[in-house]
Design an enzyme around this catalytic site. Structure first.
Site, mmCIF file in Angstrom:
data_model
loop_
_atom_site.group_PDB
_atom_site.id
_atom_site.type_symbol
_atom_site.label_atom_id
_atom_site.label_comp_id
_atom_site.label_asym_id
_atom_site.label_seq_id
_atom_site.Cartn_x
_atom_site.Cartn_y
_atom_site.Cartn_z
ATOM 1 N N GLU A 1 -22.819 -44.011 68.547
ATOM 2 C CA GLU A 1 -21.614 -44.838 68.590
ATOM 3 C C GLU A 1 -21.646 -45.892 67.491
ATOM 4 O OE1 GLU A 1 -18.985 -47.671 71.602
ATOM 5 O OE2 GLU A 1 -20.493 -46.327 72.425
ATOM 6 N N ARG B 1 -20.889 -54.621 81.509
ATOM 7 C CA ARG B 1 -20.586 -53.496 82.401
ATOM 8 C C ARG B 1 -21.621 -53.398 83.516
ATOM 9 N NH1 ARG B 1 -17.483 -48.508 82.722
ATOM 10 N NH2 ARG B 1 -16.259 -49.036 80.867
ATOM 11 N N ARG C 1 -25.078 -43.159 77.650
ATOM 12 C CA ARG C 1 -24.231 -42.633 78.717
ATOM 13 C C ARG C 1 -24.250 -43.532 79.966
ATOM 14 N NH1 ARG C 1 -24.746 -36.250 79.882
ATOM 15 N NH2 ARG C 1 -22.679 -35.873 80.773
ATOM 16 N N PHE D 1 -23.425 -46.776 79.733
ATOM 17 C CA PHE D 1 -23.161 -48.035 79.028
ATOM 18 C C PHE D 1 -23.390 -49.261 79.906
ATOM 19 C CE2 PHE D 1 -20.537 -51.014 76.516
ATOM 20 C CZ PHE D 1 -20.918 -50.669 75.242
ATOM 21 N N ALA E 1 -17.133 -44.364 76.563
ATOM 22 C CA ALA E 1 -16.548 -44.908 77.792
ATOM 23 C C ALA E 1 -15.872 -43.834 78.636
ATOM 24 C CB ALA E 1 -15.561 -46.038 77.477
ATOM 25 N N GLU F 1 -19.474 -39.817 81.988
ATOM 26 C CA GLU F 1 -20.519 -40.744 82.412
ATOM 27 C C GLU F 1 -20.760 -40.814 83.916
ATOM 28 O OE1 GLU F 1 -20.550 -44.288 79.186
ATOM 29 O OE2 GLU F 1 -18.607 -43.903 80.110
#
Length: 800
Positions: free
Chosen positions: A278, A356, A388, A390, A557, A758
């Site tokens: 990413e 998160r 994965r 996050f 995401a 995810e």
């Protein structure tokens, strides 16, 4: 009845199951297509969406003809680069002696920070990471320079000949030391609701605990790689294995000191990403671009596996301290939670990852009085990055562990404690960050899984087994997941796409997402095929390209299909509307009466072949291409208070895992896994089931065998497959049954689907909790089991 109106009492759709003694079987079932906006009918023709279709590159991949970056034919004059890395975790860089490297035949140059024409700091949001190490090295493996040579092996040999004079400095290597020193990459964040301290004092029972969860190496099959070609007039073409071409474009132009429009970034596919590509794919593109700019020729940089391990970041390791209060039924009364996040030496994506984790510290449960403190610790290790989930997995695991420990304290079934604390439908349905849970299917989903998996009966059977088995002990756990879908940074929830219809009736779609094996291009092609009413085989998805769709968000995401699929649908709809208006004019009817089905264009007066309509429309100068744009509705988020509605919807699921442990050695095996997962109305059941299987097994690896070990000098000792153990085929349980929850997404998402990349990862927490259950039933101390729960970790807990 519209698919959206179905309620959660329907029977789940069985998509995949593995019999205890048999090979896996995959059944592709036809799922009712949502009502088409122009036809008003759901099953008048075979639709592409809802069908199990082969991955669009499957045959090419099996045949070895699918092109990855390292397969691209090299332009004449291409040179190869290799990194020169720091051998110490922290120190002052006094001198770099490249004379021995430059003396090696075939070596063309050694590139360092002095050769950067633009900013010497990467264009990351925190602006805290140098392109090459400047005066100070910050971790073992930090890239200080590049050696550029005629071939890759010469470059790698020469890189080892570069001599570095580094004065060592004290290194901070764990989060506890960093926290004590207040060494942070970003300021601490606190989120609270109610009065957790007062609630703890009132609670009939209290527990306090500490534990740690390790990081995880991405271990993509295709390592990090970039190939940069200079074009005319100081323009550049960058081939890169990246989840975020737009960011690579921005980073390269920033480092070269030129405008974004002079850099074109292309990515046809990746051999895996999982978040590791990413941001950190951008490093290689920048390094190669600087070398190419300096030497005025194409440069390729491909890391070998050891260098990839040593240089790139991992999943963030976390350490936790919690105090929880609860009543006699296991109902949570109050929770104080502290998270120490090992971010490495720079911020990278650590801020949103840690945020998160806060958002998902509730998982499926209502927390009335809660206080969460998150410390983003700076250490002298690789800068940890997206992976994965996050940060979601690191949040979910803590509450699942707490509830299991509460159940053991009260001698209750952990499932009953979980059900007792679930979010409600009309009450107890607001998260600690002030988002209302509107689409909750947790209670019926978990109850259904407990019934179909025989959870209650199996607990009794396992208790009987453990009473009579002195060495082999079994454990069982059922854990849910509630995962928010959207980028928490609201601006990234947008996407664009182009759809071109050619005069022979073939269709090409290009969008801002990237294909990393997850089937994004396949799903987007299915969506476009349905929108135009043409066979799936007529649609071709092409490489991600910043010159076609600009400013695209990362494919991350879990929102790749949600965003890019909807944008492509809108682009195709524009073309379809143009054709519908044209045909309506020919037949003297309204455009709404024109149907596109099965490769035909139908009105009450005529039925025409799609190809004929396209050819006639072109002859009449009707536009046969269009763009589409989509922005996720409803979401809003205040990043200063971490409150609002950061997610468009939630994806749900639950898993039951059964394990057996050898109490003499700590070794164990996962015996059975039953999963019931919510993907809405699946666009491609075969691909979705693959994501669920792969996500679960990868999550199992994070929590069982994938142990990252740094020594006291900050050197990563587990930097190769010989020392770092990902799950293999032998680790897949013989009984691996997956069912799909049948309800469509209650939000207006493309074809009623839900994200699937995810959320299944966190279902593997059931394996971790089943191991802790087995340890407890064997008389060990489950509180001592950190993650990954390796055999050594399990044995230590058994011997406590």
């Amino acid at each position: 009845m519209n698919a959206r109106d179905k309620n959660s009492t329907e029977s789940p759709v069985v998509i995949s199951s593995r019999a205890d003694a048999g090979a896996p079987s995959v059944q592709a079932e036809t799922i009712e297509a949502p009502t088409h906006p122009s036809t008003g009918s759901g099953r008048t023709a075979l639709r592409a969406a809802g069908q199990s279709r082969f991955h669009e590159s499957a045959r090419a991949q099996v045949a070895g003809t699918a092109t990855y970056i390292d397969d691209i034919p090299e332009v004449r004059g291409t040179l190869h680069a290799a990194p020169v890395c720091s051998p110490v975790a922290h120190g002052i860089l006094r001198k770099l002696d490249a004379s021995a490297a430059l003396a090696l035949p075939g070596v063309r140059a050694v590139i360092d920070a002095g050769d950067i024409p633009g900013d010497t700091t990467l264009a990351a949001f925190a602006h805290d990471e140098p392109v090459f190490a400047l005066d100070t090295v910050m971790f073992t493996g930090q890239v200080i320079a590049l050696v550029v040579a005629d071939d890759v092996m010469t470059a790698r040999r020469a890189a080892r000949l570069v001599k570095l004079d580094i004065e060592p400095l004290p290194a901070v290597l764990n989060v506890h030391e960093a926290h004590a020193l207040e060494s942070y990459v970003l300021p601490p964040v606190q989120v609270s609701r109610g009065d957790a301290g007062a609630a703890l004092k009132r609670a009939p029972h209290q527990l306090e605990g500490r534990f740690e969860v390790g990081g995880q190496e991405h271990f993509y099959l295709e390592g990090q790689v970039a190939y940069v070609l200079p074009l005319e007039q100081n323009q550049w073409w960058v081939y890169t294995s990246t989840q975020h071409p737009g960011e690579v474009q921005h980073w390269v132009s920033h480092a070269l000191g030129i405008a974004n429009n002079a850099v074109t970034v292309e990515c046809r596919r990746m051999g895996g990403g999982f978040g590791g590509k990413e941001t950190q794919a951008g490093h290689l593109a920048v390094w190669a671009a600087i070398a190419a700019n300096q030497l005025k020729c194409p440069v390729k940089l491909r890391l070998d596996r050891d260098d990839d391990f040593m240089i790139t970041g991992k999943r963030h390791p976390f350490a936790y301290h919690y105090r929880v209060g609860f009543d006699d039924s296991g109902l949570l009364c109050g929770l104080e939670l502290e998270m120490l996040v090992n971010c490495g030496f720079s911020a990278d994506l650590s801020g949103p990852v840690a945020d998160r984790a806060i958002f998902h510290a509730d998982n499926a449960y209502f927390l009335e009085d809660v206080a969460v403190a998150s410390y983003r610790c700076k250490t002298n290790t690789q800068s940890h990055t997206a992976f994965r989930g996050f940060g979601g997995p690191q949040g979910v695991i803590v509450i699942e562990r707490i509830l299991s420990d509460i159940a053991r304290t009260l001698d209750l079934d952990p499932l009953d404690v979980r059900l007792r604390n679930l979010y409600g439908i009309t009450e107890r349905n607001v998260t600690h960050y002030q988002m209302q849970v509107e689409d909750n299917v947790l209670e019926p989903l978990m109850t259904q899984l407990a019934l179909t998996s025989g959870y209650r009966e199996r607990r009794e059977q396992i208790a009987a087994w453990n009473a009579s088995s002195p060495v082999i002990k079994k454990g069982l756990a059922l854990t849910p997941v509630k995962f928010g879908i959207s980028f928490t940074a609201t601006l990234f929830n947008q996407a664009g796409a182009l759809v071109h219809v050619y005069t022979d009736g073939s269709v090409q779609v290009n969008h801002g997402g990237t294909e990393m094996g997850q089937g994004l291009n396949t799903k987007v092609a299915q969506i476009v095929a349905d929108e135009l009413g043409v066979p799936f085989e007529r649609v071709l998805a092409t490489a991600s390209d910043t010159s076609k769709v600009p400013n695209a968000s990362a494919t991350a995401a879990s929102s790749g299909t949600d965003l890019n699929g909807r944008a492509a649908q809108f682009a195709a709809r524009h073309v379809r509307d143009n054709l519908a208006a044209f045909v309506a004019g020919l037949d003297g009817c309204g455009a709404g009466a024109v149907r596109f089905e099965g490769g035909q264009v139908i009105t009450e007066k005529s039925t025409r072949r799609w190809e004929d309509v396209v050819g006639t429309a072109y002859a009449n100068r009707i536009q046969l291409w269009s763009d589409g744009f989509y922005r996720t509705p409803k979401i809003h988020y205040d990043k200063t208070t971490l409150t609002g509605r950061p997610f468009y919807y939630f994806a749900y699921g639950a898993a039951v895992s059964e394990v057996a442990i050898d109490t003499l050695t700590g070794e164990y095996r996962v015996l059975k896994v039953d999963i019931l997962h919510d993907v809405g109305h699946s666009i491609n059941p075969a691909i979705d089931i693959g994501q669920i299987e792969g996500g679960f097994i990868q999550g199992m690896g994070w929590l069982t065998t994938e142990q990252l070990v740094w020594n006291g000098k900050g050197y990563l000792q587990t930097h190769a497959p010989s020392t770092y153990k990902i799950p293999a085929t032998g680790d897949v349980p013989a009984h691996f049954k997956i069912e799909l929850w049948p309800e469509a997404n209650r939000e207006d998402n493309v074809h009623g689907s839900k994200a699937v990349g995810e959320p299944p990862f966190m279902l593997a927490i059931s394996v971790y909790e089943a191991l802790r259950d087995a340890v407890a039933q064997a008389g060990g101390d489950a509180l001592l089991v950190n993650a990954p729960a390796t055999a050594e970790e399990v044995l230590q807990a058994l011997c406590a």
